[in-house]
Design a protein around this motif. Structure first.
Motif, PDB file in Angstrom:
ATOM      1  N   ASN A  19       0.890  -1.252   0.035  1.00 28.73           N
ATOM      2  CA  ASN A  19      -0.086   0.103  -0.079  1.00 28.73           C
ATOM      3  C   ASN A  19       0.863   1.182  -0.021  1.00 28.73           C
ATOM      4  O   ASN A  19       0.969   2.077  -1.087  1.00 28.73           O
ATOM      5  CB  ASN A  19      -0.844   0.057   1.309  1.00 28.73           C
ATOM      6  CG  ASN A  19      -2.231   1.033   1.156  1.00 28.73           C
ATOM      7  OD1 ASN A  19      -1.915   1.923   0.418  1.00 28.73           O
ATOM      8  ND2 ASN A  19      -2.947   1.018   2.062  1.00 28.73           N
ATOM      9  N   ILE A  20       1.422   1.668   1.009  1.00 26.68           N
ATOM     10  CA  ILE A  20       2.447   2.537   1.187  1.00 26.68           C
ATOM     11  C   ILE A  20       1.728   3.836   0.962  1.00 26.68           C
ATOM     12  O   ILE A  20       1.995   4.615  -0.095  1.00 26.68           O
ATOM     13  CB  ILE A  20       3.737   2.512   0.482  1.00 26.68           C
ATOM     14  CG1 ILE A  20       4.259   1.247   0.645  1.00 26.68           C
ATOM     15  CG2 ILE A  20       4.621   3.613   0.826  1.00 26.68           C
ATOM     16  CD1 ILE A  20       5.709   1.018  -0.054  1.00 26.68           C
ATOM     17  N   PRO A  21       0.762   4.408   1.706  1.00 27.99           N
ATOM     18  CA  PRO A  21       0.035   5.662   1.582  1.00 27.99           C
ATOM     19  C   PRO A  21       0.813   6.674   1.888  1.00 27.99           C
ATOM     20  O   PRO A  21       1.572   6.547   2.726  1.00 27.99           O
ATOM     21  CB  PRO A  21      -1.319   5.642   2.141  1.00 27.99           C
ATOM     22  CG  PRO A  21      -0.975   4.482   3.283  1.00 27.99           C
ATOM     23  CD  PRO A  21       0.069   3.648   2.746  1.00 27.99           C
ATOM     24  N   PHE A  22       0.851   7.918   1.297  1.00 30.05           N
ATOM     25  CA  PHE A  22       1.544   9.269   1.797  1.00 30.05           C
ATOM     26  C   PHE A  22       0.755  10.063   2.598  1.00 30.05           C
ATOM     27  O   PHE A  22      -0.427  10.086   2.335  1.00 30.05           O
ATOM     28  CB  PHE A  22       2.349   9.850   0.545  1.00 30.05           C
ATOM     29  CG  PHE A  22       3.372   8.981  -0.007  1.00 30.05           C
ATOM     30  CD1 PHE A  22       4.752   9.116   0.286  1.00 30.05           C
ATOM     31  CD2 PHE A  22       2.908   7.925  -0.891  1.00 30.05           C
ATOM     32  CE1 PHE A  22       5.637   8.296  -0.198  1.00 30.05           C
ATOM     33  CE2 PHE A  22       3.890   7.231  -1.540  1.00 30.05           C
ATOM     34  CZ  PHE A  22       5.281   7.491  -1.064  1.00 30.05           C
ATOM     35  N   GLY A  23       1.184  10.758   3.511  1.00 33.68           N
ATOM     36  CA  GLY A  23       0.721  11.898   4.389  1.00 33.68           C
ATOM     37  C   GLY A  23       1.614  12.931   4.714  1.00 33.68           C
ATOM     38  O   GLY A  23       2.708  13.105   4.350  1.00 33.68           O
ATOM     39  N   ILE A  24       1.120  13.925   5.252  1.00 29.83           N
ATOM     40  CA  ILE A  24       2.061  14.903   5.944  1.00 29.83           C
ATOM     41  C   ILE A  24       1.507  14.842   7.624  1.00 29.83           C
ATOM     42  O   ILE A  24       0.471  14.975   8.045  1.00 29.83           O
ATOM     43  CB  ILE A  24       1.586  16.332   5.396  1.00 29.83           C
ATOM     44  CG1 ILE A  24       1.867  16.332   3.901  1.00 29.83           C
ATOM     45  CG2 ILE A  24       2.321  17.734   5.964  1.00 29.83           C
ATOM     46  CD1 ILE A  24       3.652  16.244   3.556  1.00 29.83           C
ATOM     47  N   PHE A  25       2.744  15.218   8.360  1.00 30.82           N
ATOM     48  CA  PHE A  25       2.537  15.008   9.700  1.00 30.82           C
ATOM     49  C   PHE A  25       3.762  15.881  10.329  1.00 30.82           C
ATOM     50  O   PHE A  25       4.568  16.663   9.646  1.00 30.82           O
ATOM     51  CB  PHE A  25       3.033  13.589  10.212  1.00 30.82           C
ATOM     52  CG  PHE A  25       4.364  13.216  10.476  1.00 30.82           C
ATOM     53  CD1 PHE A  25       5.012  12.655  11.760  1.00 30.82           C
ATOM     54  CD2 PHE A  25       5.112  13.234   9.405  1.00 30.82           C
ATOM     55  CE1 PHE A  25       6.065  12.418  11.976  1.00 30.82           C
ATOM     56  CE2 PHE A  25       6.667  12.892   9.693  1.00 30.82           C
ATOM     57  CZ  PHE A  25       7.000  12.533  11.007  1.00 30.82           C
ATOM     58  N   SER A  26       3.665  16.033  11.605  1.00 30.59           N
ATOM     59  CA  SER A  26       4.648  16.837  12.552  1.00 30.59           C
ATOM     60  C   SER A  26       4.377  16.191  13.933  1.00 30.59           C
ATOM     61  O   SER A  26       3.697  15.429  14.191  1.00 30.59           O
ATOM     62  CB  SER A  26       4.235  18.403  12.572  1.00 30.59           C
ATOM     63  OG  SER A  26       2.964  18.734  13.377  1.00 30.59           O
ATOM     64  N   THR A  27       5.364  16.406  14.761  1.00 30.24           N
ATOM     65  CA  THR A  27       5.366  16.114  15.986  1.00 30.24           C
ATOM     66  C   THR A  27       5.692  17.272  17.010  1.00 30.24           C
ATOM     67  O   THR A  27       6.077  18.404  16.412  1.00 30.24           O
ATOM     68  CB  THR A  27       6.706  15.032  16.356  1.00 30.24           C
ATOM     69  OG1 THR A  27       8.104  15.757  15.968  1.00 30.24           O
ATOM     70  CG2 THR A  27       6.153  13.829  15.380  1.00 30.24           C
ATOM     71  N   GLN A  28       5.691  17.023  18.263  1.00 32.64           N
ATOM     72  CA  GLN A  28       5.700  18.119  19.164  1.00 32.64           C
ATOM     73  C   GLN A  28       7.261  18.920  19.077  1.00 32.64           C
ATOM     74  O   GLN A  28       7.658  19.856  19.205  1.00 32.64           O
ATOM     75  CB  GLN A  28       5.377  18.039  20.433  1.00 32.64           C
ATOM     76  CG  GLN A  28       5.316  19.197  21.513  1.00 32.64           C
ATOM     77  CD  GLN A  28       4.737  18.780  22.765  1.00 32.64           C
ATOM     78  OE1 GLN A  28       4.474  17.417  23.265  1.00 32.64           O
ATOM     79  NE2 GLN A  28       4.695  19.444  23.824  1.00 32.64           N
ATOM     80  N   SER A  29       8.391  17.587  19.049  1.00 38.54           N
ATOM     81  CA  SER A  29       9.466  17.990  19.125  1.00 38.54           C
ATOM     82  C   SER A  29      10.050  18.589  17.863  1.00 38.54           C
ATOM     83  O   SER A  29      10.997  19.475  17.690  1.00 38.54           O
ATOM     84  CB  SER A  29      10.214  16.787  19.339  1.00 38.54           C
ATOM     85  OG  SER A  29      10.233  15.650  18.542  1.00 38.54           O
ATOM     86  N   GLN A  30       9.446  18.305  16.643  1.00 41.43           N
ATOM     87  CA  GLN A  30       9.518  18.668  15.208  1.00 41.43           C
ATOM     88  C   GLN A  30       8.375  19.305  14.679  1.00 41.43           C
ATOM     89  O   GLN A  30       7.687  18.340  13.985  1.00 41.43           O
ATOM     90  CB  GLN A  30      10.165  17.799  14.422  1.00 41.43           C
ATOM     91  CG  GLN A  30      11.599  17.123  14.887  1.00 41.43           C
ATOM     92  CD  GLN A  30      12.294  16.224  13.990  1.00 41.43           C
ATOM     93  OE1 GLN A  30      12.658  16.581  12.785  1.00 41.43           O
ATOM     94  NE2 GLN A  30      12.701  15.102  14.609  1.00 41.43           N
TER      95      GLN A  30
END
Length: 352
Positions: A19-30
């Motif tokens: 599958n390997i779907p793509f998305g956009i994310f962030s984290t609290q540290s970055q």
């Protein structure tokens, strides 16, 4: 040494290696948004896995604009990187640790900067129910000639999860203005598919529908799922489309659609014990195919609805969840089950 997978993925997972779907994310540290892919419940930071200019942006737009052959090549490389014992990630445990993110640590964002979207009337059943429910009588036999569509309101598209103060949508490679594109060529311009819930305020939509159609009833919010499932994996689930009458400019010699099942459920007042299934449908019942819809514009999957028991409208604190999948939970000759993730939001009281 025989190839082996670095990360164990259950056979019934919606996010298999194929599958390997793509998305956009962030984290609290970055906190800087960046591309990510998912395997089972593990998020993998694309920026760390393979530094690339096109996979360091805050959206996937630059990546989608590369075209389908390049995107296919990137997916093949990722699959080898995550499945071969000789890959850099396998031989470097610290690299694997630095590129994997726990789901609970990630905040998902809109996957693309969306310039426009179009809502197609693509179900005779839905059109009939809506017309009769609004007192408009039956459905005109020619209502699909030409296609009936409505423009979406892109400034109020929201990512999945979170709350909604009181709807599959293809994402594409750009085309030129007024470019005439035959249906058989459109797949070259489709990057992938997401779930979309184009929320409707029915008490407003009924009086708005005549003479011009809904405006405020449809443009206050739309929610999309965070993961974009690429067209490559959906190739394995292509099926013949039912024969129906279409305008000459929509005729497609390779008339095909995809075996995608969509499920909608509601969690009243946030009470899981009262969760109920509301609708289930298959894309094969859509009047238009992705190829035909992309001939003129991009659009959302049209969903069929049925009423709640003793309830006509969503109430405050109700949560709506869309899921979709191809295939079955059992591993078959191709990929087993391919999932799209969830598209979900909670309805909040109006701000007065």
């Amino acid at each position: 040494m025989a190839p082996q997978r670095i990360i164990h993925i259950p056979a019934d997972s919606p996010f298999l290696l194929a599958n390997i779907p793509f998305g956009i994310f962030s984290t609290q540290s970055q906190p800087h948004p960046r591309p990510v892919l998912v395997l089972e419940g593990i998020f993998m930071d694309c920026k760390v896995m393979f530094p690339s200019n096109v996979l360091m942006h805050m959206t996937l737009n630059a990546f989608t604009a590369l075209g389908r052959p390049t995107i296919s090549g990137v997916r093949t490389y990722i699959q080898s990187l995550l499945s071969q014992s000789s890959s850099p990630i396998y031989s470097n445990p610290s690299l694997l640790k630095s590129c994997t993110i726990k789901q609970i640590e990630a905040t998902m964002h809109l996957p693309l900067n969306i310039g426009d979207f179009t809502d197609f009337t693509s179900s005779k059943t839905h059109a009939k129910n809506m017309h009769s429910g609004h007192g408009h009588g039956g459905v005109d036999a020619d209502m699909f000639h030409p296609p009936h569509t409505a423009p979406g309101h892109v400034s109020t598209i929201l990512p999945s999860m979170g709350h909604l103060p009181t709807s599959a949508s293809p994402e594409s490679v750009p085309t030129k203005y007024f470019e005439c594109m035959p249906a058989e060529k459109t797949e070259e311009h489709i990057f992938g598919v997401v779930l979309l819930n184009d929320w409707s305020a029915r008490d407003i939509q009924i009086p708005e529908s005549l003479p011009f159609g809904a405006l405020n009833a449809k443009n206050f919010a739309s929610t999309i799922s965070p993961w974009v499932v690429t067209l490559d994996v959906l190739e394995l689930f292509k099926i013949a489309h039912d024969i129906r009458r279409v305008p000459s400019y929509f005729v497609d010699e390779g008339d095909v659609t995809y075996d995608i099942s969509v499920n909608m459920r509601v969690i009243p007042g946030g009470s899981v014990e009262r969760e109920m299934g509301v609708a289930r449908l298959c894309l094969r019942n859509s009047y238009w195919t992705f190829r035909q819809m992309d001939t003129t514009s991009l659009c959302s999957l049209v969903k069929q609805r049925k009423h709640f028991p003793n309830q006509m409208f969503l109430q405050d604190s109700d949560e709506v969840v869309f899921t979709a999948w191809c295939g079955s939970p059992q591993v078959g000759k191709h990929t087993g089950r391919v999932g799209f993730g969830e598209c979900r939001r909670v309805v909040l009281p109006a701000r007065l």
